[in-house]
Write an enzyme that holds these catalytic residues in place. Structure first.
Site, PDB file in Angstrom:
ATOM      1  N   SER A  49      -4.633   0.313   5.416  1.00  0.00           N
ATOM      2  CA  SER A  49      -4.495   0.583   6.854  1.00  0.00           C
ATOM      3  C   SER A  49      -3.192   0.075   7.456  1.00  0.00           C
ATOM      4  O   SER A  49      -3.160  -0.366   8.604  1.00  0.00           O
ATOM      5  CB  SER A  49      -5.704   0.034   7.629  1.00  0.00           C
ATOM      6  N   GLU A  58      -9.477   3.656  -5.810  1.00  0.00           N
ATOM      7  CA  GLU A  58     -10.201   4.936  -5.850  1.00  0.00           C
ATOM      8  C   GLU A  58     -10.345   5.426  -7.288  1.00  0.00           C
ATOM      9  O   GLU A  58     -11.343   6.051  -7.649  1.00  0.00           O
ATOM     10  CB  GLU A  58      -9.490   5.963  -4.953  1.00  0.00           C
TER      11      GLU A  58
HETATM   12  P1  13P Z   1      -4.638   3.641   3.893  1.00  0.00           P
HETATM   13  O1  13P Z   1      -3.249   3.230   4.302  1.00  0.00           O
HETATM   14  O2  13P Z   1      -4.997   5.029   4.309  1.00  0.00           O
HETATM   15  O3  13P Z   1      -5.669   2.608   4.291  1.00  0.00           O
HETATM   16  O4  13P Z   1      -4.647   3.679   2.270  1.00  0.00           O
HETATM   17  C1  13P Z   1      -4.170   2.593   1.585  1.00  0.00           C
HETATM   18  C2  13P Z   1      -4.064   2.953   0.149  1.00  0.00           C
HETATM   19  O5  13P Z   1      -5.056   3.104  -0.538  1.00  0.00           O
HETATM   20  C3  13P Z   1      -2.714   3.152  -0.418  1.00  0.00           C
HETATM   21  O6  13P Z   1      -2.762   3.260  -1.800  1.00  0.00           O
END
Ligand code: 13P
Length: 253
Positions: free
Chosen positions: A212, A96
């Site tokens: 996930s 991100e």
């Molecule tokens: P999720 O577990 O919500 O898919 O996010 C994973 C993540 O980006 C952890 O840094």
């Protein structure tokens, strides 16, 4: 290697919500002697909670830091500031950050160096996007991220680093890599570390899987030989599901 259960709250949790979570977790941990290692990646505002939490075995991580040491960078937070809160870790290179905030491999490399310089342990994230996997280029992409992100990082510094493999197509989508897909990539990362460094570094570096992870699938993922734990987003936001993940990790150590 002990299993690491690392949460990543991302941009969630007000200060009271964070306090409640951590005090609830401290309560749960009372009298327990866990083998797994707990890390929570929290927004900067929660980092001062480190001071009480680490005695209970909860280590906090920032989710980013500046590549600069100090100065006129309005809105930024330095590695030294993070370290001064009592936090031990910093998540760097999260997809991100790469996608929305322009963190290139070179910037991430600067941040890793700055974090190490200030005594923080980086949790360095790598991972391919869906198109790259569909083209069968996932290992090449991750190897390049490793080479660039770890440029000029010494074998001794590698002892402070955790790697997190987070396939971008599995983050927040509900779609998880299969345990075998995770294992294949983790093995490939370890092999590449042995080429970039040596066998010792390859064997000692913890490699977490992220994307996930939830109580329903964690047992199988944590059970893979080259998976040393998880970096967990959504399922780390509720205390009960985070505790379930801890209990699953305890079964695998
Ligand atoms: P999720 O577990 O919500 O898919 O996010 C994973 C993540 O980006 C952890 O840094």
């Amino acid at each position: 290697m002990n299993t690491i259960v690392a949460g990543n709250w991302k941009m969630n949790m007000t200060l009271p919500e964070g306090r409640d979570f951590i005090s609830g977790l401290q309560e749960y941990l009372q009298g327990k002697n866990l083998k797994s290692q707990l890390i929570l990646g929290v927004p900067f505002i929660h980092l001062p909670l480190s001071l009480g939490a680490s005695e209970a075995g909860i280590y906090l991580a920032a989710q980013n830091c500046s590549e600069h040491s100090s100065g006129a960078y309005t809105g930024e937070t330095s590695a030294q500031m993070v370290q001064s809160t009592g936090a031990e870790y910093v998540i760097l290179g999260h997809s991100e950050r790469r996608q929305y905030f322009g963190d290139t491999d070179e910037v991430i490399n600067q941040k890793i160096k700055e974090a190490l310089q200030q005594g923080l342990k980086p949790i360095f994230c790598v991972g391919e996007v869906l198109e790259e996997r569909q083209q069968g280029r996932q290992e090449k992409v991750v190897h390049t991220q490793l080479e660039r992100g770890l440029a000029a990082i010494s074998p001794a510094q590698m002892e402070q680093i955790i790697i997190a493999y987070e396939p971008v197509w599995a983050i927040g989508t509900g779609e998880t890599a299969t345990p075998q897909q995770a294992e294949t990539m983790h093995w490939s990362i370890r092999k590449h570390l042995s080429e970039l460094y040596d066998l010792h570094v390859a064997e000692k570096t913890p490699i977490l899987y992220g994307g996930s992870v939830k109580p329903e699938n964690a047992r199988e993922i944590f059970g893979m030989p080259n998976v040393n734990g998880g970096l967990i987003g959504g399922a780390s936001l509720k205390l009960d599901s985070y505790i379930q993940l801890i209990e699953l990790a305890e079964e695998t150590v």
